[in-house]
Write an enzyme that holds these catalytic residues in place. Structure first.
Site, PDB file in Angstrom:
ATOM      1  N   LYS A 114       0.943  -1.147   0.201  1.00  0.00           N
ATOM      2  CA  LYS A 114       0.067   0.093   0.057  1.00  0.00           C
ATOM      3  C   LYS A 114       0.884   1.231  -0.094  1.00  0.00           C
ATOM      4  O   LYS A 114       0.650   2.126   0.822  1.00  0.00           O
ATOM      5  CB  LYS A 114      -0.959  -0.185   0.987  1.00  0.00           C
ATOM      6  CG  LYS A 114      -1.900  -1.282   1.205  1.00  0.00           C
ATOM      7  CD  LYS A 114      -3.200  -0.864   2.101  1.00  0.00           C
ATOM      8  CE  LYS A 114      -4.105  -2.063   2.288  1.00  0.00           C
ATOM      9  NZ  LYS A 114      -3.428  -3.244   2.735  1.00  0.00           N
TER      10      LYS A 114
HETATM   11  O1  LIG Z   1      -9.573  -2.838   1.821  1.00  0.00           O
HETATM   12  C1  LIG Z   1      -8.532  -3.692   2.070  1.00  0.00           C
HETATM   13  C2  LIG Z   1      -7.380  -3.773   1.641  1.00  0.00           C
HETATM   14  C3  LIG Z   1      -6.430  -4.663   2.169  1.00  0.00           C
HETATM   15  N1  LIG Z   1      -6.662  -5.391   3.078  1.00  0.00           N
HETATM   16  C4  LIG Z   1      -5.576  -6.495   3.517  1.00  0.00           C
HETATM   17  O2  LIG Z   1      -6.184  -7.979   3.457  1.00  0.00           O
HETATM   18  C5  LIG Z   1      -5.846  -8.603   4.480  1.00  0.00           C
HETATM   19  C6  LIG Z   1      -7.048  -9.282   4.968  1.00  0.00           C
HETATM   20  O3  LIG Z   1      -6.866 -10.160   6.040  1.00  0.00           O
HETATM   21  P1  LIG Z   1      -8.016 -11.057   6.735  1.00  0.00           P
HETATM   22  O4  LIG Z   1      -7.187 -11.625   7.697  1.00  0.00           O
HETATM   23  O5  LIG Z   1      -8.462 -11.886   5.532  1.00  0.00           O
HETATM   24  O6  LIG Z   1      -9.017 -10.190   7.224  1.00  0.00           O
HETATM   25  C7  LIG Z   1      -4.894  -7.868   5.356  1.00  0.00           C
HETATM   26  O7  LIG Z   1      -3.536  -8.147   4.940  1.00  0.00           O
HETATM   27  C8  LIG Z   1      -5.337  -6.493   5.060  1.00  0.00           C
HETATM   28  O8  LIG Z   1      -4.438  -5.620   5.529  1.00  0.00           O
HETATM   29  C9  LIG Z   1      -8.225  -5.623   3.674  1.00  0.00           C
HETATM   30  O9  LIG Z   1      -8.524  -6.359   4.539  1.00  0.00           O
HETATM   31  N2  LIG Z   1      -8.772  -4.650   3.006  1.00  0.00           N
END
Ligand SMILES: O=c1ccn([C@@H]2O[C@H](COP(=O)(O)O)[C@@H](O)[C@H]2O)c(=O)[nH]1
Length: 328
Positions: A115
């Site tokens: 990001k």
């Molecule tokens: O909008 C967003 C952008 C990035 N993320 C990232 O994805 C994973 C989600 O992790 P989970 O454990 O499946 O919830 C995490 O690395 C976030 O930083 C997001 O969730 N939403």
């Protein structure tokens, strides 16, 4: 996006496993053994300053490696989250690099969730995540080009505007890599700024989506999608549907499935008319699946990692089957 879309077709699986290690997600037996190793290697010098970051970085690497071994062949891609590794300092970043490298060696497409974005000159340096570094030295053994990051794509934040994202696209093009731009995120406060209405009636996220799709319009690959993907949260299905209608040339990376509550049904409307054009991320629900099992068989690090792997594999297969059912 052609390489990613081909990998999705080969595995018949539009999902990506997020590698987001935290101390809570690593079995105690693994961490304890890494603390012992780190302690042993520092005993001679008597300097234990780096004991915790070294032990944690080693645990994160071993854990990530186990997850990659468990899901390679089932999923086309992994998405390591750099935040967890950066928290440990330089040794953590090194564990991130090694994790990405290991994933690529297992044939997985690697999305570095970093990001980034900044004003031009700084963005150009962040963009080395995609271009690697080149230097011609008067040393014949030294390679002229090195990629220390081992990522196939990275995520970027569009808040600074086009000139902050362009260096990433310029770096991606010659190296056949991709960029995923945040368009509508999955977090609870996403609407606070992204859903604001502009004077022309459009929402901010729609405007960003339109700019991303415009970029892709004249640069689509064999499968009809451009190199600039969009991050669209599974937790906002209505916004996701609206974006799909307005962004026919843009591939979506969809986080928010599983631990954040997004479902396969929520995601289905974000796919294109062929049920493709998306890849769905799940991190904690896959890598932490072992926590839902009983832990009596985790007496040492090997046993613990075997349980982690079996549970992650089962969870990845369940996710694949749920997505397949929703998308057909
Ligand atoms: O909008 C967003 C952008 C990035 N993320 C990232 O994805 C994973 C989600 O992790 P989970 O454990 O499946 O919830 C995490 O690395 C976030 O930083 C997001 O969730 N939403």
């Amino acid at each position: 996006m052609d390489r990613l879309i081909d990998a999705i077709s080969e595995t018949h699986n539009p999902s990506v496993v997020g590698i987001d290690p935290t101390p809570q997600l690593i079995p105690q037996a693994v961490t304890a053994s890494m603390v012992e190793d780190a302690y042993g290697s520092m005993r001679q010098s008597g300097d234990y300053t780096d004991l915790v970051p070294q032990a944690m970085a080693m645990s994160y690497f071993l854990f990530g490696q186990a997850i990659i071994d468990a899901v390679a062949g089932i999923v086309p891609a992994v998405k390591p989250q750099i935040a967890m590794y950066e928290a440990l300092g330089a040794i953590g970043v090194s564990a991130y690099n090694q994790t990405c490298r290991y994933a690529q060696e297992q044939g997985l497409y690697v999305i570095g969730d970093i990001k980034r974005a900044d004003i031009g000159t700084s963005a150009a340096h962040y963009a080395h995540h995609l271009s690697g570094i080149s230097a011609t030295l008067p040393i014949p053994e030294a390679p002229a080009h090195t990629d220390p990051w081992h990522e196939d794509a990275v995520t970027v934040n569009p808040y600074l505007g086009a000139d902050a994202v362009k260096p990433f696209l310029d770096a991606a093009e010659p190296h056949d890599k991709d960029v995923f731009c945040l368009v509508h995120t999955s977090n609870p406060s996403a609407t606070q700024i992204q859903d604001l209405q502009l004077v022309n009636g459009q929402h901010v996220y729609e405007h960003v989506g339109m700019l991303v799709d415009q970029q892709n319009r004249n640069t689509t690959g064999l499968h009809g999608y451009g190199r600039l993907g969009a991050v669209v949260g599974a937790t906002y299905p209505a916004q996701g549907r609206a974006l799909r209608a307005r962004m026919p040339h843009t591939f979506f990376l969809i986080p928010g499935y599983g631990a954040q509550g997004g479902t396969a049904t929520d995601i289905a409307a974000m796919a294109d008319e062929h049920g493709s054009g998306i890849i769905v991320n799940s991190s904690r629900a896959i890598i932490g699946a072992w926590k839902r099992r009983d832990h009596t068989t985790m007496r040492n690090p090997d046993e613990a990692l075997a349980v982690v792997m079996a549970c992650a594999r089962d969870a990845a297969i369940d996710m694949r089957d749920n997505l397949r059912a929703a998308l057909t």
